[in-house]
Design a protein around this motif. Structure first.
Motif, PDB file in Angstrom:
ATOM      1  N   VAL A  15      49.386  40.333  22.715  1.00  0.00           N
ATOM      2  CA  VAL A  15      48.313  39.702  23.500  1.00  0.00           C
ATOM      3  C   VAL A  15      48.874  39.205  24.827  1.00  0.00           C
ATOM      4  N   VAL A  16      50.037  38.536  24.786  1.00  0.00           N
ATOM      5  CA  VAL A  16      50.672  38.031  26.016  1.00  0.00           C
ATOM      6  C   VAL A  16      50.996  39.199  26.945  1.00  0.00           C
ATOM      7  N   ALA A  17      51.528  40.286  26.387  1.00  0.00           N
ATOM      8  CA  ALA A  17      51.883  41.460  27.199  1.00  0.00           C
ATOM      9  C   ALA A  17      50.632  42.064  27.823  1.00  0.00           C
ATOM     10  N   MET A  18      49.535  42.154  27.047  1.00  0.00           N
ATOM     11  CA  MET A  18      48.297  42.724  27.562  1.00  0.00           C
ATOM     12  C   MET A  18      47.714  41.848  28.679  1.00  0.00           C
ATOM     13  N   ARG A  19      47.801  40.545  28.520  1.00  0.00           N
ATOM     14  CA  ARG A  19      47.314  39.640  29.579  1.00  0.00           C
ATOM     15  C   ARG A  19      48.135  39.830  30.854  1.00  0.00           C
ATOM     16  N   HIS A  20      49.446  39.985  30.683  1.00  0.00           N
ATOM     17  CA  HIS A  20      50.335  40.188  31.849  1.00  0.00           C
ATOM     18  C   HIS A  20      49.966  41.496  32.550  1.00  0.00           C
ATOM     19  N   ALA A  24      48.562  42.031  36.348  1.00  0.00           N
ATOM     20  CA  ALA A  24      49.236  42.951  37.283  1.00  0.00           C
ATOM     21  C   ALA A  24      48.237  43.977  37.816  1.00  0.00           C
ATOM     22  N   GLY A  25      47.362  44.476  36.955  1.00  0.00           N
ATOM     23  CA  GLY A  25      46.334  45.438  37.385  1.00  0.00           C
ATOM     24  C   GLY A  25      45.386  44.815  38.389  1.00  0.00           C
ATOM     25  N   GLN A  26      44.998  43.570  38.158  1.00  0.00           N
ATOM     26  CA  GLN A  26      44.116  42.879  39.106  1.00  0.00           C
ATOM     27  C   GLN A  26      44.809  42.680  40.447  1.00  0.00           C
ATOM     28  N   ALA A  27      46.091  42.370  40.400  1.00  0.00           N
ATOM     29  CA  ALA A  27      46.852  42.202  41.645  1.00  0.00           C
ATOM     30  C   ALA A  27      46.914  43.522  42.404  1.00  0.00           C
ATOM     31  N   GLU A  28      47.089  44.627  41.681  1.00  0.00           N
ATOM     32  CA  GLU A  28      47.142  45.955  42.323  1.00  0.00           C
ATOM     33  C   GLU A  28      45.779  46.298  42.943  1.00  0.00           C
ATOM     34  N   VAL A  29      44.708  45.990  42.232  1.00  0.00           N
ATOM     35  CA  VAL A  29      43.359  46.235  42.772  1.00  0.00           C
ATOM     36  C   VAL A  29      43.142  45.398  44.028  1.00  0.00           C
ATOM     37  N   ALA A  30      43.560  44.139  44.002  1.00  0.00           N
ATOM     38  CA  ALA A  30      43.426  43.282  45.185  1.00  0.00           C
ATOM     39  C   ALA A  30      44.230  43.835  46.348  1.00  0.00           C
ATOM     40  N   LYS A  31      45.444  44.308  46.041  1.00  0.00           N
ATOM     41  CA  LYS A  31      46.288  44.895  47.096  1.00  0.00           C
ATOM     42  C   LYS A  31      45.619  46.132  47.687  1.00  0.00           C
ATOM     43  N   ARG A 137      41.303  55.505  54.464  1.00  0.00           N
ATOM     44  CA  ARG A 137      40.347  54.568  53.898  1.00  0.00           C
ATOM     45  C   ARG A 137      39.676  55.178  52.671  1.00  0.00           C
ATOM     46  N   VAL A 138      39.255  56.438  52.770  1.00  0.00           N
ATOM     47  CA  VAL A 138      38.590  57.108  51.658  1.00  0.00           C
ATOM     48  C   VAL A 138      39.548  57.235  50.478  1.00  0.00           C
ATOM     49  N   LYS A 139      40.801  57.584  50.752  1.00  0.00           N
ATOM     50  CA  LYS A 139      41.796  57.728  49.698  1.00  0.00           C
ATOM     51  C   LYS A 139      42.004  56.396  48.976  1.00  0.00           C
ATOM     52  N   LEU A 140      42.101  55.325  49.743  1.00  0.00           N
ATOM     53  CA  LEU A 140      42.308  54.011  49.135  1.00  0.00           C
ATOM     54  C   LEU A 140      41.080  53.578  48.332  1.00  0.00           C
ATOM     55  N   GLU A 141      39.893  53.881  48.844  1.00  0.00           N
ATOM     56  CA  GLU A 141      38.673  53.541  48.087  1.00  0.00           C
ATOM     57  C   GLU A 141      38.649  54.312  46.771  1.00  0.00           C
ATOM     58  N   GLN A 142      39.081  55.566  46.807  1.00  0.00           N
ATOM     59  CA  GLN A 142      39.111  56.353  45.582  1.00  0.00           C
ATOM     60  C   GLN A 142      40.105  55.778  44.573  1.00  0.00           C
ATOM     61  N   GLN A 143      41.218  55.257  45.074  1.00  0.00           N
ATOM     62  CA  GLN A 143      42.191  54.613  44.183  1.00  0.00           C
ATOM     63  C   GLN A 143      41.595  53.376  43.549  1.00  0.00           C
ATOM     64  N   VAL A 144      40.865  52.598  44.356  1.00  0.00           N
ATOM     65  CA  VAL A 144      40.238  51.380  43.837  1.00  0.00           C
ATOM     66  C   VAL A 144      39.198  51.758  42.774  1.00  0.00           C
ATOM     67  N   VAL A 145      38.387  52.768  43.074  1.00  0.00           N
ATOM     68  CA  VAL A 145      37.346  53.187  42.122  1.00  0.00           C
ATOM     69  C   VAL A 145      37.994  53.709  40.848  1.00  0.00           C
ATOM     70  N   ALA A 146      39.111  54.398  40.973  1.00  0.00           N
ATOM     71  CA  ALA A 146      39.791  54.965  39.810  1.00  0.00           C
ATOM     72  C   ALA A 146      40.347  53.870  38.897  1.00  0.00           C
ATOM     73  N   MET A 147      40.636  52.740  39.467  1.00  0.00           N
ATOM     74  CA  MET A 147      41.175  51.648  38.657  1.00  0.00           C
ATOM     75  C   MET A 147      40.030  51.008  37.906  1.00  0.00           C
TER      76      MET A 147
END
Length: 147
Positions: A15-20, A24-31, A137-147
């Protein structure tokens, strides 16, 4: 009981690992969202530069048209002056002045044509930069959508 306690401890670690991983995934999406916003800002800047350059090109084109008109008028005037031989010395002075004016305007025309050529080249580069920014911009939007 020890096996159940060991399994509970393993599940808590999972559970702790999954929360971490989720954080990390949220941080990547924000980035990635920040990168998309930066790419959009770059695109806007490129489009504004392109618009300003096109405006400058338009002004130079107008100046070139005026210079071309003046050059043509001077050519007509010069031709008319050459045909007249009422007073040879006056005519010769007028022809000399018209020739100098014609040469000056021809030089200005050449410079304006050079500036327009450079502006066309610069506009081409700006179009390429704007397309690259849009692609990013389109490439980055596609990465965001893919996440």
């Amino acid at each position: 009981a020890a096996a159940a306690e060991s399994e509970r401890a393993q599940l808590e670690q999972q559970v702790v690992a999954m929360r971490h991983e989720g954080a990390a995934g949220q941080a990547e999406v924000a980035k990635l969202r920040d990168e998309v916003a930066a790419a959009a800002a770059d695109k806007r800047t490129a489009e504004e530069s392109l618009s300003a350059a096109e405006s400058e090109k338009s002004k130079l084109s107008q100046q070139l048209a005026l210079v071309e008109q003046q050059r043509q008028q001077l050519e007509v005037s010069l031709a008319a002056s050459r045909e007249r031989e009422v007073d040879r010395s006056i005519t010769q002075d007028a022809v000399k002045q018209l020739s100098q004016s014609h040469a000056a305007i021809s030089e200005e025309r050449t410079q304006l044509l050079q500036q327009l050529s450079e502006m066309d080249e610069s506009l081409g580069e700006m179009h390429v930069a704007a397309a690259a920014a849009e692609h990013e911009r389109v490439k980055l939007e596609q990465q965001v959508v893919a996440m």
